[in-house]
Design an enzyme around this catalytic site. Structure first.
Site, mmCIF file in Angstrom:
data_model
loop_
_atom_site.group_PDB
_atom_site.id
_atom_site.type_symbol
_atom_site.label_atom_id
_atom_site.label_comp_id
_atom_site.label_asym_id
_atom_site.label_seq_id
_atom_site.Cartn_x
_atom_site.Cartn_y
_atom_site.Cartn_z
ATOM 1 N N LYS A 18 0.887 -1.150 0.131
ATOM 2 C CA LYS A 18 -0.169 0.010 0.024
ATOM 3 C C LYS A 18 0.643 1.393 -0.175
ATOM 4 O O LYS A 18 0.617 1.980 -0.785
ATOM 5 C CB LYS A 18 -0.991 0.041 1.422
ATOM 6 C CG LYS A 18 -1.627 1.328 1.400
ATOM 7 C CD LYS A 18 -2.444 1.089 2.902
ATOM 8 C CE LYS A 18 -3.017 2.568 3.349
ATOM 9 N NZ LYS A 18 -4.165 2.957 2.416
ATOM 10 N N LYS A 114 -17.941 -5.929 -6.560
ATOM 11 C CA LYS A 114 -17.619 -6.797 -5.403
ATOM 12 C C LYS A 114 -17.174 -8.282 -5.862
ATOM 13 O O LYS A 114 -17.648 -8.732 -6.972
ATOM 14 C CB LYS A 114 -18.892 -7.329 -4.573
ATOM 15 C CG LYS A 114 -19.172 -6.063 -3.633
ATOM 16 C CD LYS A 114 -18.306 -5.877 -2.391
ATOM 17 C CE LYS A 114 -18.663 -4.796 -1.542
ATOM 18 N NZ LYS A 114 -17.739 -4.719 -0.227
ATOM 19 N N ILE A 424 -22.531 11.208 1.470
ATOM 20 C CA ILE A 424 -22.876 10.011 2.033
ATOM 21 C C ILE A 424 -22.330 9.687 3.441
ATOM 22 O O ILE A 424 -22.858 9.175 4.199
ATOM 23 C CB ILE A 424 -22.090 8.983 1.040
ATOM 24 C CG1 ILE A 424 -22.607 8.889 -0.362
ATOM 25 C CG2 ILE A 424 -22.419 7.623 1.824
ATOM 26 C CD1 ILE A 424 -23.956 8.987 -0.231
ATOM 27 N N SER A 426 -18.784 10.591 5.362
ATOM 28 C CA SER A 426 -17.469 11.228 5.711
ATOM 29 C C SER A 426 -16.601 12.041 4.866
ATOM 30 O O SER A 426 -17.102 12.231 3.677
ATOM 31 C CB SER A 426 -16.561 9.862 5.902
ATOM 32 O OG SER A 426 -16.392 9.294 4.366
ATOM 33 N N ARG A 508 -6.567 0.214 -1.010
ATOM 34 C CA ARG A 508 -7.492 0.259 0.572
ATOM 35 C C ARG A 508 -7.382 -0.921 1.001
ATOM 36 O O ARG A 508 -7.748 -1.862 0.633
ATOM 37 C CB ARG A 508 -8.824 0.426 -0.384
ATOM 38 C CG ARG A 508 -10.007 0.451 0.818
ATOM 39 C CD ARG A 508 -10.001 1.551 1.680
ATOM 40 N NE ARG A 508 -11.318 1.839 2.487
ATOM 41 C CZ ARG A 508 -11.475 2.022 3.604
ATOM 42 N NH1 ARG A 508 -10.296 2.761 4.343
ATOM 43 N NH2 ARG A 508 -12.578 1.983 4.467
ATOM 44 N N GLU A 598 -23.344 -8.625 0.654
ATOM 45 C CA GLU A 598 -21.632 -9.325 0.673
ATOM 46 C C GLU A 598 -21.864 -11.000 1.034
ATOM 47 O O GLU A 598 -21.426 -11.665 0.442
ATOM 48 C CB GLU A 598 -21.098 -8.729 1.612
ATOM 49 C CG GLU A 598 -19.507 -9.104 1.611
ATOM 50 C CD GLU A 598 -18.516 -7.980 1.998
ATOM 51 O OE1 GLU A 598 -17.935 -8.245 3.010
ATOM 52 O OE2 GLU A 598 -18.660 -6.839 1.501
ATOM 53 N N CYS A 637 -22.887 0.021 -0.987
ATOM 54 C CA CYS A 637 -21.833 0.247 -1.951
ATOM 55 C C CYS A 637 -21.765 -0.921 -2.983
ATOM 56 O O CYS A 637 -22.672 -1.456 -3.364
ATOM 57 C CB CYS A 637 -20.321 -0.063 -1.042
ATOM 58 S SG CYS A 637 -20.133 1.200 0.173
ATOM 59 N N HIS A 688 -13.787 6.854 -5.755
ATOM 60 C CA HIS A 688 -12.527 6.289 -5.758
ATOM 61 C C HIS A 688 -11.486 6.604 -6.814
ATOM 62 O O HIS A 688 -10.523 5.786 -6.968
ATOM 63 C CB HIS A 688 -13.020 4.550 -5.907
ATOM 64 C CG HIS A 688 -13.981 4.209 -4.906
ATOM 65 N ND1 HIS A 688 -15.307 4.327 -4.979
ATOM 66 C CD2 HIS A 688 -13.659 3.542 -3.783
ATOM 67 C CE1 HIS A 688 -16.044 3.549 -4.095
ATOM 68 N NE2 HIS A 688 -15.258 3.203 -3.333
#
EC number: 2.1.1.14
Length: 755
Positions: A18, A114, A424, A426, A508, A598, A637, A688
Site C-alpha cells: 500500500k 464486489k 454520503i 465522511s 484500500r 456481501e 456500496c 474512488h
C-alpha cells in the site's frame, strides 16, 4: 498428503505494498522502486510458504492493484480510451484502475464490483468491438521464473477464461466474437509455461459455484474442450471456491485436466458430490478444508473426519479460497494468550495445513491442544439480551405508518428543495486527523484537547457545506477510523487488532473487528458529534450510523452462533442509538448497509432461506420505532442490485443512496422497471478516483437520472464516503455537484412556470 494454498495476501505484513504504491501514485517514488518492492514482497511470501512446508506454492497471485485487471492487461483487453493516453505500461494499468486526469487526457476508471461474496473488489474487464485478445504481457511468466531464480518451484495462478467472460463487460460486441482469440491466448500461456518447465498451472474458475444455465455449461465445456485438447507437459488444476459445483461436477470429471479444486467450507454439497461417484484415478482432488475467509482456528478433528470420507486415494490439502481475505499473522497482535490461541491468520493457516496433512496422532501434543481449545466454553451468555431477542415479535420489525404517509409528513417537516443535495457521510481523513487520533489513542493528548480538535474540524466541515449550499449536511466523521471499527469500539462484544489488515481494493485496506462474544451497546456513540454539528446550522444534519448487517459482514464473525443471531444482537444495539439521536433532535438518520449483499448466497435458491429473510428484517428492526417525521436513509456500496431490488424496497427506508457511477448508471433501468417506491440517490461521480468531475459533466449525469427517476424521488450525492480522498479534489467536486444540481433545479422550476 501434499499441501497448497489457493493464494496468499500480497499487501505485506505491515501494508508495505500500500505504502509504496501510494508513494508512486503521488510521484514520491519511482517505477523501479515500486517494482523492486514488489519483488521483495513476493520473495518473502514464497520463502514463508516454503519454510512452512507448503508443497505447491502459488505465483502470479501477487498484484499491484487487482488480479482480474492483471489478466485483462496480460491479454490486451485494454479499451481504446486508455491506450490513446499513450502512457507507460504501468501508468496505463493504474489509469484503468483509478482513472486519469492530466496532460494526456481525462478518463474515468473501469467499473469496480464486489468479488463474489467477499469484501474484495475487482476491476471489470471491458471488451470493445476492435479488442484483439492476445498475450502481450509477461507477468505470469516473469514471476514464475523469478521464484525459480530464488530456488522455489511455484504453481502459477491465472483467472480462468470462463469466469473472465462472465465477469467482463462487452461494449458493442459479444463474447462469441472474441472466444477463438481468448482460447488461443490461454493455449499460448499454457504452452509458454510448459516451455519454462512449469509443473502445475492453477486456473481459477470461481464462477462455477453460481447457478449455471445450460448456455453457461455449454460455453464452459466448449472453452475447456478446446483448451485441453492438445498435448502438454504441464498439469492443469481447475480451482473453484466460495461454494460447490453441483451444476457441472460430472462434466469436470470428464475433462482432460489433472486436478480439481473444491471448497469444503462454503461448498455445502462438495462432500456429497465427491462421495456420490467414483473420483477418477487420473485426477487429483485439491480439498479446500482450511477456511480462507475467517480467522478462527481449524478444528482438526472435524477436518480429519471429513478427509476420511473422501474416496480418492490421493489428494492435496488446500485452503478453501485465497488467503487474500484474512490478515497476515497473529504474531503482530498483542492479545492475551487466552485470546490469541483461538486465532489463525494467513501465516498460521500454513501451519494448520501442514499439521492436518500429517494426520496428527491423537496422542500428540498438537492434537491435544487443538481439541482442548474446541472443548472450551469461552462465551458467557448475556441472559437479558437472550430474553430480549426471544421476545421479538413481527410488530418489532414493522415501521408505522406506511411509506407514503411518512413521505408526506417528512416533506412538511424538512421542507427540502427538489433534487436535494447531500454527501454520503465522511469527509477527507487528512494526515492531521489521523495523527491526532493516533496521539489520542496513545494518550499523548487528553480528551479535552482531542474533543476541541474534533469540534474545530466539524465546524470547518459545516462551514464548507454552508459555503457551497448543500441541502443536507453531515458532521464529517473525523472521530472515526472506520465505519465498522468505530462502532465496534463502542459496543460490548468486539475485539480489535493492531495490524490485521485485509485488502479491499487497490491500496484500500481495512482492519475488520472480531466479534468475540454477545454484542450490546455500552453508551451513546454518535449523539455528541451529530448534535454539535446541528447546533452550528439551520440546515438538517444527518445522524450517521452503520447498519447491523454491514457491521456483521465487515467483521470477522463468530462461528459458535449463527450470523443471524449475531446480527440481531447488533441490530438491537444500533436501534438504541437511532432512538437516542431522534430524542436529541436529529431529524434525518442514515443507517448504512454498504455490505448488504456481501453474504448473499451465490445461488438464488438459497437467498431467502439462508439470508434475506432475516437480513432485511434486521435492518427494519433498527428503525421500526422512530416517529413518522424522522427520515431514514441508507447507503449501499459496490454490488449488483437488480435481482434483489424488491428485497431492498422491503427495507422500508425513506431514502436509499447507491454507488452507481462506475456501473455507468446501469441501475436506473432496473429501478424504473421495479417501480421502486423509495427515494434514491444514485452516485453522480466516482469517489474512488482522484479526478474532479466538471459541472457540465454532472449536469449531464443528473439529466440522465431524471429520464429514469421521478424528480420528487431523486437525491444528488457522490458515490460513497469521501474519507479516502484529498481535500482539494473533494471540495472542488462537491462545489461542482451543488452548482450542477442548482442549474438543473432552476431549469425544472422555470419549465414548470412556463407550463
Amino acid at each position: 498428503m501434499k499441501t497448497t494454498v489457493v493464494g496468499f495476501p500480497r499487501i505485506g505484513a505491515d501494508r508495505e505494498l500500500k505504502r509504496i504504491t501510494e508513494s508512486y501514485l503521488h510521484q514520491e517514488s519511482t517505477a523501479e522502486e515500486l517494482i523492486q518492492e514488489g519483488r521483495r514482497l513476493r520473495k518473502a511470501h514464497w520463502q514463508l510458504m516454503r519454510n512452512a512446508g507448503i508443497d505447491l506454492i502459488p505465483s502470479n497471485d501477487f498484484s499491484f492493484y487487482d488480479t482480474t485487471l492483471d489478466t485483462a492487461v496480460l491479454l490486451n483487453i485494454i479499451p481504446k480510451r486508455y491506450a490513446d493516453l499513450k502512457l507507460s505500461t504501468l501508468d496505463t494499468y493504474f489509469a484503468l484502475a483509478r482513472g486519469y486526469q492530466g496532460d494526456a487526457g481525462d478518463v474515468t476508471a473501469l467499473p469496480m464490483k464486489k468479488w463474489f461474496n467477499t469484501n474484495y473488489h475487482y476491476l471489470v474487464p471491458e471488451f470493445e468491438t476492435d479488442t484483439q485478445v492476445k498475450v502481450v504481457g509477461t507477468k505470469i511468466f516473469d514471476e514464475y521464473l523469478e521464484a525459480k531464480t530464488n530456488g522455489i518451484e511455484t504453481k502459477p495462478v491465472i483467472l480462468g477464461p470462463f469466469t473472465l467472460i462472465k465477469l467482463a463487460a462487452f461494449k458493442g460486441t459479444t463474447y462469441q466474437e472474441h472466444l477463438p482469440q481468448l482460447v488461443a491466448a490461454y493455449q499460448e500461456i499454457i504452452h509458454r509455461l510448459s516451455q519454462q518447465g512449469t509443473q502445475w498451472l492453477q486456473v481459477d474458475e470461481p464462477y462455477l459455484v453460481k447457478d449455471l444455465s445450460e448456455e453457461d455449461r455449454s460455453l464452459f465445456l466448449k472453452i475447456y474442450q478446446n483448451l485441453t485438447n492438445s498435448p502438454r507437459n504441464i498439469k492443469l488444476l481447475l480451482q473453484t471456491y466460495f461454494g460447490d459445483v453441483r451444476d457441472i461436477y460430472e462434466d469436470l470429471l470428464e475433462l482432460n485436466i489433472d486436478g480439481i479444486g473444491l471448497d469444503f467450507v462454503e461448498g455445502k454439497h462438495s462432500l456429497e458430490l465427491v462421495t456420490a461417484s467414483d473420483f477418477p484415478e487420473d485426477k487429483l482432488l485439491f480439498a479446500g478444508v482450511i477456511n480462507g475467509k475467517n480467522i478462527w482456528r481449524n478444528d482438526y478433528q472435524k477436518s480429519l473426519i471429513l478427509l476420511d470420507k473422501l474416496p480418492p486415494k490421493q489428494f492435496v490439502l488446500s485452503t478453501s479460497c485465497s488467503l487474500l481475505h484474512v490478515p497476515y499473522s497473529v504474531e503482530q497482535e498483542s492479545f492475551p494468550a487466552e485470546i490469541t490461541k483461538h486465532f489463525s491468520f494467513a501465516k498460521e493457516k500454513l501451519t494448520e495445513l501442514k499439521e492436518v496433512a500429517e494426520n496428527l496422532d491423537q496422542e500428540t501434543e498438537g492434537w491435544g491442544f487443538n481439541q482442548k481449545l474446541f472443548r472450551e466454553n469461552r462465551i458467557v451468555e448475556k441472559e437479558a439480551l437472550s430474553k430480549q431477542l426471544a421476545a421479538l415479535t413481527e410488530k418489532d420489525f414493522q415501521r408505522q405508518p406506511e411509506f407514503r404517509t411518512r413521505n408526506r409528513l417528512q416533506k412538511q417537516t424538512l421542507d427540502l428543495p427538489l433534487l436535494p443535495t447531500t454527501t454520503i457521510g465522511s469527509f477527507p481523513q487528512t494526515r492531521e486527523v489521523k495523527s491526532t487520533r493516533a496521539r489520542f489513542k496513545k494518550q499523548q493528548i487528553n480528551n479535552e484537547d482531542y474533543t476541541a480538535f474534533l469540534k474545530e474540524k466539524i465546524a470547518d466541515c459545516v462551514a464548507f457545506q454552508e459555503e457551497i449550499d448543500l441541502d443536507v449536511f453531515v458532521h464529517g466523521e473525523f472521530e472515526r477510523n472506520d465505519m465498522v471499527e468505530y462502532f465496534g469500539e463502542n459496543l460490548d462484544g468486539f475485539l480489535f487488532s493492531k495490524k490485521a489488515w485485509v485488502q479491499s481494493y487497490g491500496t484500500r485496506c481495512v482492519k475488520p473487528p472480531i466479534i468475540w462474544s454477545d454484542v450490546s451497546r455500552k453508551q451513546s456513540i454518535t449523539v455528541k458529534w451529530s448534535t454539535y454539528a446541528q447546533s452550528l446550522t439551520d440546515k438538517p444534519v444527518k445522524g450517521m450510523l452503520t447498519g447491523p448487517v454491514t457491521i456483521l459482514n465487515w467483521s470477522f464473525p463468530r462461528e459458535d452462533i449463527s450470523i443471524k443471531e449475531s446480527t440481531l444482537q447488533i441490530a438491537l444495539a444500533i436501534q438504541e442509538e437511532v432512538l437516542d439521536l431522534e430524542a436529541n433532535g436529529i431529524k434525518i438518520i442514515q443507517i448504512d448497509e454498504a455490505a448488504l449483499r456481501e453474504k448473499l448466497p451465490l445461488r438464488k435458491s438459497d437467498w431467502y432461506g439462508e439470508y434475506l429473510d432475516w437480513a432485511i428484517p434486521a435492518f427494519r428492526l433498527v428503525h421500526s420505532k422512530v416517529a413518522p417525521q424522522t427520515q431514514i436513509h441508507t447507503h449501499m456500496c459496490y454490488s449488483e442490485f437488480a435481482d434483489i431490488l424488491p428485497a431492498i424496497d422491503q427495507m422500508d427506508a425513506d431514502v436509499i443512496s447507491f454507488e452507481a457511477s462506475r456501473s455507468n448508471l446501469a441501475l436506473l433501468d432496473d429501478l424504473k422497471a421495479q417501480n421502486f417506491q423509495t427515494a434514491v440517490g444514485p452516485g453522480v461521480y466516482d469517489i474512488h478516483s482522484p479526478r474532479i468531475p466538471a459541472v457540465k459533466e454532472l449536469e449531464t449525469t443528473i439529466e440522465t437520472l431524471l429520464e429514469k427517476i421521478p424528480t420528487e424521488k431523486l437525491w444528488i450525492n457522490p458515490d460513497c464516503g469521501l474519507k479516502t480522498r484529498g481535500e482539494k479534489e473533494t471540495f472542488e467536486s462537491l462545489a461542482n455537484l451543488t452548482r450542477a444540481a442548482k442549474e438543473i433545479r432552476e431549469r425544472l422550476v422555470n419549465e414548470t412556470i412556463e407550463n
